[in-house]
Motif scaffolding. Sequence first.
Motif, mmCIF file in Angstrom:
data_model
loop_
_atom_site.group_PDB
_atom_site.id
_atom_site.type_symbol
_atom_site.label_atom_id
_atom_site.label_comp_id
_atom_site.label_asym_id
_atom_site.label_seq_id
_atom_site.Cartn_x
_atom_site.Cartn_y
_atom_site.Cartn_z
ATOM 1 N N ASP A 78 -10.128 -1.859 -12.704
ATOM 2 C CA ASP A 78 -9.623 -2.231 -14.033
ATOM 3 C C ASP A 78 -9.418 -3.740 -14.132
ATOM 4 O OD1 ASP A 78 -9.639 0.407 -14.792
ATOM 5 O OD2 ASP A 78 -7.468 0.685 -14.561
ATOM 6 N N VAL A 81 0.843 -1.191 0.000
ATOM 7 C CA VAL A 81 0.000 0.000 0.000
ATOM 8 C C VAL A 81 0.884 1.249 0.000
ATOM 9 C CG1 VAL A 81 -1.684 1.331 1.348
ATOM 10 C CG2 VAL A 81 -1.961 -1.141 1.078
ATOM 11 N N GLY A 130 2.095 6.693 -6.793
ATOM 12 C CA GLY A 130 0.919 7.424 -7.264
ATOM 13 C C GLY A 130 -0.134 6.534 -7.899
ATOM 14 N N THR A 131 -0.158 5.273 -7.516
ATOM 15 C CA THR A 131 -1.121 4.326 -8.069
ATOM 16 C C THR A 131 -2.408 4.354 -7.254
ATOM 17 O OG1 THR A 131 0.674 2.892 -8.786
ATOM 18 C CG2 THR A 131 -1.498 1.903 -8.625
ATOM 19 N N ASP A 132 -3.527 4.498 -7.930
ATOM 20 C CA ASP A 132 -4.836 4.461 -7.276
ATOM 21 C C ASP A 132 -5.260 2.989 -7.186
ATOM 22 O OD1 ASP A 132 -7.451 4.631 -6.428
ATOM 23 O OD2 ASP A 132 -8.085 6.009 -8.007
ATOM 24 N N LEU A 133 -5.179 2.425 -5.991
ATOM 25 C CA LEU A 133 -5.469 0.997 -5.828
ATOM 26 C C LEU A 133 -6.915 0.650 -6.154
ATOM 27 C CD1 LEU A 133 -3.409 0.128 -2.622
ATOM 28 C CD2 LEU A 133 -2.857 -0.379 -5.010
ATOM 29 N N LEU A 134 -7.859 1.521 -5.856
ATOM 30 C CA LEU A 134 -9.259 1.237 -6.177
ATOM 31 C C LEU A 134 -9.470 1.216 -7.694
ATOM 32 C CD1 LEU A 134 -11.155 3.271 -3.446
ATOM 33 C CD2 LEU A 134 -10.693 0.814 -3.526
ATOM 34 N N ALA A 135 -8.835 2.138 -8.398
ATOM 35 C CA ALA A 135 -8.942 2.161 -9.863
ATOM 36 C C ALA A 135 -8.266 0.925 -10.460
ATOM 37 C CB ALA A 135 -8.323 3.429 -10.434
ATOM 38 N N ALA A 136 -7.126 0.528 -9.909
ATOM 39 C CA ALA A 136 -6.420 -0.661 -10.398
ATOM 40 C C ALA A 136 -7.267 -1.908 -10.193
ATOM 41 C CB ALA A 136 -5.072 -0.807 -9.704
ATOM 42 N N ALA A 175 2.374 1.694 -3.487
ATOM 43 C CA ALA A 175 1.360 2.242 -4.389
ATOM 44 C C ALA A 175 1.198 3.742 -4.146
ATOM 45 C CB ALA A 175 0.033 1.524 -4.200
ATOM 46 N N ASP A 176 1.240 4.162 -2.897
ATOM 47 C CA ASP A 176 1.124 5.577 -2.568
ATOM 48 C C ASP A 176 2.307 6.367 -3.119
ATOM 49 O OD1 ASP A 176 -0.019 7.878 -1.235
ATOM 50 O OD2 ASP A 176 1.564 7.651 0.266
#
Length: 51
Positions: A22, A6, A13-19, A9-10
């Motif tokens: 997808d 986590v 800059g990765t949006d985990l909910l968007a990933a 990802a932060d």
Amino acid sequence: MTIYLVRLADVLGTDLLAAAADKLADSAVRYPVERSRGSAAKAPRDRPRVP
């Protein structure tokens, strides 16, 4: 271990909910319910992956 992923990802800059959304959309295309329910077979390889 999850906290490190986590944090990574932060930092990236990765949006985990968007990933996750997808990934679910990709899985829905590759494994349609009407053809996949009750089957342990892998997805056919002749279909292109959805980017």
